[in-house]
Design a protein around this motif. Structure first.
Motif, mmCIF file in Angstrom:
data_model
loop_
_atom_site.group_PDB
_atom_site.id
_atom_site.type_symbol
_atom_site.label_atom_id
_atom_site.label_comp_id
_atom_site.label_asym_id
_atom_site.label_seq_id
_atom_site.Cartn_x
_atom_site.Cartn_y
_atom_site.Cartn_z
ATOM 1 N N ILE A 231 -2.513 30.061 3.280
ATOM 2 C CA ILE A 231 -2.751 28.962 2.353
ATOM 3 C C ILE A 231 -1.409 28.530 1.788
ATOM 4 C CG2 ILE A 231 -3.810 28.303 0.162
ATOM 5 C CD1 ILE A 231 -5.969 30.406 0.723
ATOM 6 N N ASN A 232 -1.134 27.240 1.860
ATOM 7 C CA ASN A 232 0.073 26.664 1.273
ATOM 8 C C ASN A 232 -0.333 25.831 0.059
ATOM 9 O OD1 ASN A 232 1.503 27.739 3.412
ATOM 10 N ND2 ASN A 232 1.604 25.813 4.536
ATOM 11 N N ILE A 233 0.380 26.021 -1.033
ATOM 12 C CA ILE A 233 0.157 25.225 -2.237
ATOM 13 C C ILE A 233 1.470 24.538 -2.560
ATOM 14 C CG2 ILE A 233 -0.536 25.233 -4.661
ATOM 15 C CD1 ILE A 233 -1.937 27.950 -4.058
ATOM 16 N N TRP A 234 1.528 23.233 -2.301
ATOM 17 C CA TRP A 234 2.739 22.450 -2.548
ATOM 18 C C TRP A 234 2.735 21.964 -3.983
ATOM 19 C CZ3 TRP A 234 6.849 22.063 0.570
ATOM 20 C CH2 TRP A 234 6.684 22.468 1.889
ATOM 21 N N LYS A 235 3.769 22.327 -4.746
ATOM 22 C CA LYS A 235 3.917 21.868 -6.135
ATOM 23 C C LYS A 235 4.276 20.392 -6.168
ATOM 24 C CE LYS A 235 6.379 22.537 -10.353
ATOM 25 N NZ LYS A 235 7.614 22.712 -10.968
ATOM 26 N N ASN A 236 5.139 19.983 -5.243
ATOM 27 C CA ASN A 236 5.528 18.585 -5.067
ATOM 28 C C ASN A 236 5.927 18.414 -3.606
ATOM 29 O OD1 ASN A 236 8.342 19.400 -4.850
ATOM 30 N ND2 ASN A 236 8.399 19.488 -7.087
ATOM 31 N N GLN B 213 0.857 -1.174 0.000
ATOM 32 C CA GLN B 213 0.000 0.000 0.000
ATOM 33 C C GLN B 213 0.897 1.229 0.000
ATOM 34 O OE1 GLN B 213 -2.675 -0.128 3.285
ATOM 35 N NE2 GLN B 213 -3.805 -1.857 2.485
ATOM 36 N N THR B 214 0.547 2.202 -0.815
ATOM 37 C CA THR B 214 1.340 3.431 -0.870
ATOM 38 C C THR B 214 0.524 4.585 -0.333
ATOM 39 O OG1 THR B 214 0.615 3.870 -3.120
ATOM 40 C CG2 THR B 214 2.687 2.648 -2.866
ATOM 41 N N ASN B 215 1.211 5.511 0.316
ATOM 42 C CA ASN B 215 0.584 6.720 0.844
ATOM 43 C C ASN B 215 1.095 7.932 0.085
ATOM 44 O OD1 ASN B 215 -0.826 5.303 2.739
ATOM 45 N ND2 ASN B 215 0.751 5.479 4.304
ATOM 46 N N GLN B 216 1.104 7.875 -1.208
ATOM 47 C CA GLN B 216 1.602 8.977 -2.004
ATOM 48 C C GLN B 216 0.576 10.096 -2.042
ATOM 49 O OE1 GLN B 216 2.768 7.523 -5.815
ATOM 50 N NE2 GLN B 216 4.458 6.319 -5.020
ATOM 51 N N SER B 217 1.082 11.326 -1.921
ATOM 52 C CA SER B 217 0.212 12.494 -1.996
ATOM 53 C C SER B 217 0.004 12.888 -3.445
ATOM 54 C CB SER B 217 0.843 13.657 -1.234
ATOM 55 O OG SER B 217 0.903 13.371 0.137
ATOM 56 N N VAL B 218 -1.101 13.532 -3.688
ATOM 57 C CA VAL B 218 -1.420 14.036 -5.014
ATOM 58 C C VAL B 218 -1.059 15.523 -5.035
ATOM 59 C CG1 VAL B 218 -3.288 14.430 -6.654
ATOM 60 C CG2 VAL B 218 -3.272 12.354 -5.266
ATOM 61 N N TYR B 219 -0.329 15.945 -6.061
ATOM 62 C CA TYR B 219 0.099 17.340 -6.170
ATOM 63 C C TYR B 219 -0.493 17.961 -7.422
ATOM 64 C CZ TYR B 219 3.313 16.212 -2.459
ATOM 65 O OH TYR B 219 3.836 15.827 -1.254
ATOM 66 N N PRO B 220 -0.784 19.268 -7.363
ATOM 67 C CA PRO B 220 -0.506 20.172 -6.262
ATOM 68 C C PRO B 220 -1.409 19.887 -5.065
ATOM 69 C CG PRO B 220 -1.687 21.330 -7.993
ATOM 70 C CD PRO B 220 -1.400 19.949 -8.499
ATOM 71 N N LYS B 221 -0.884 20.160 -3.890
ATOM 72 C CA LYS B 221 -1.570 19.900 -2.629
ATOM 73 C C LYS B 221 -1.831 21.245 -1.940
ATOM 74 C CE LYS B 221 -0.857 16.786 1.255
ATOM 75 N NZ LYS B 221 0.167 15.966 1.905
#
Length: 167
Positions: free
Chosen positions: A63-68, A20-28
C-alpha cells in the motif's frame, strides 16, 4: 463605457477557469501486487545466483500513501517461496516499510527498511519505473538492491528484478 467595462471584466477572468485540470487529491492511497526475482547475491564468498540449483521468488503486495505529488509512505509485505529438488516451501516473510520519492518521468525511488522472519534485517533502495499507464492501473518494473545483516550470517547485497501492477 460598457465596452471598456466588458474588456476589463473578461481580461480579469483567469484563463485557467476555462482549462480542465487533472489534479490529484491528496493524500492518495494506492495498492500494488507484483513478482520479485532475486538475481544474484554477493557476500564474502563467490556470488550466488538464483536459478542455479534452486529458485526463490517473492510476491510483493503493498500500500502506498502519497502525502503529495512528491513524497509518500509505503508498506510492503513479501512472502518468499523456494523451489528446490522437486519440492517447494515458503522460506521467508519480509515486512518492508519505507518512504517514496517521485523523481519525475514515471520514476520513483523507494527507501525501505527490511525485517525478515529469517532473522535478517537491513534496508533496500528501489528504483521503480511506470512502463504502461492505464485508466485505472499502471504497470511497473523495479530494481531492488537489498542489503541484509544479522542472524550470524555475513552481510549480503542482492540485485533483483520486480514487475507488477499498481492500482
Amino acid at each position: 463605457m460598457i465596452n471598456l467595462f466588458l474588456v476589463i471584466t473578461v481580461a480579469g477572468i483567469p484563463y485557467s477557469a476555462f482549462a480542465q485540470t487533472n489534479q490529484s487529491v491528496y493524500p492518495k492511497v494506492m495498492g500494488y501486487v507484483g513478482i520479485l526475482h532475486p538475481i544474484v547475491s554477493y557476500s564474502k564468498g563467490a556470488p550466488v545466483y538464483n536459478f542455479d540449483g534452486y529458485y526463490v521468488g517473492g510476491l510483493p503486495t503493498g500500500i502506498n500513501i502519497w502525502k503529495n505529488g512528491k513524497i509518500g509512505f509505503s508498506a510492503e509485505f513479501v512472502p518468499f517461496v523456494r523451489a528446490e529438488k522437486g519440492t517447494s516451501k515458503m522460506s521467508n516473510f519480509l515486512f518492508h516499510p519505507g518512504v517514496l520519492v517521485a523523481l519525475g518521468n514515471g520514476f520513483t525511488f523507494a527507501g525501505r527498511a527490511a525485517f525478515e522472519t529469517s532473522g535478517r534485517y537491513g534496508f533496500t533502495p528501489v528504483l521503480n519505473k511506470i512502463v504502461k499507464k492505464n485508466r485505472q492501473s499502471n504497470w511497473f518494473v523495479a530494481i531492488p538492491v537489498p542489503f541484509r545483516f544479522g542472524n550470524d550470517h555475513p552481510a549480503t547485497i542482492t540485485i533483483g528484478f520486480q514487475f507488477g501492477i499498481l492500482f
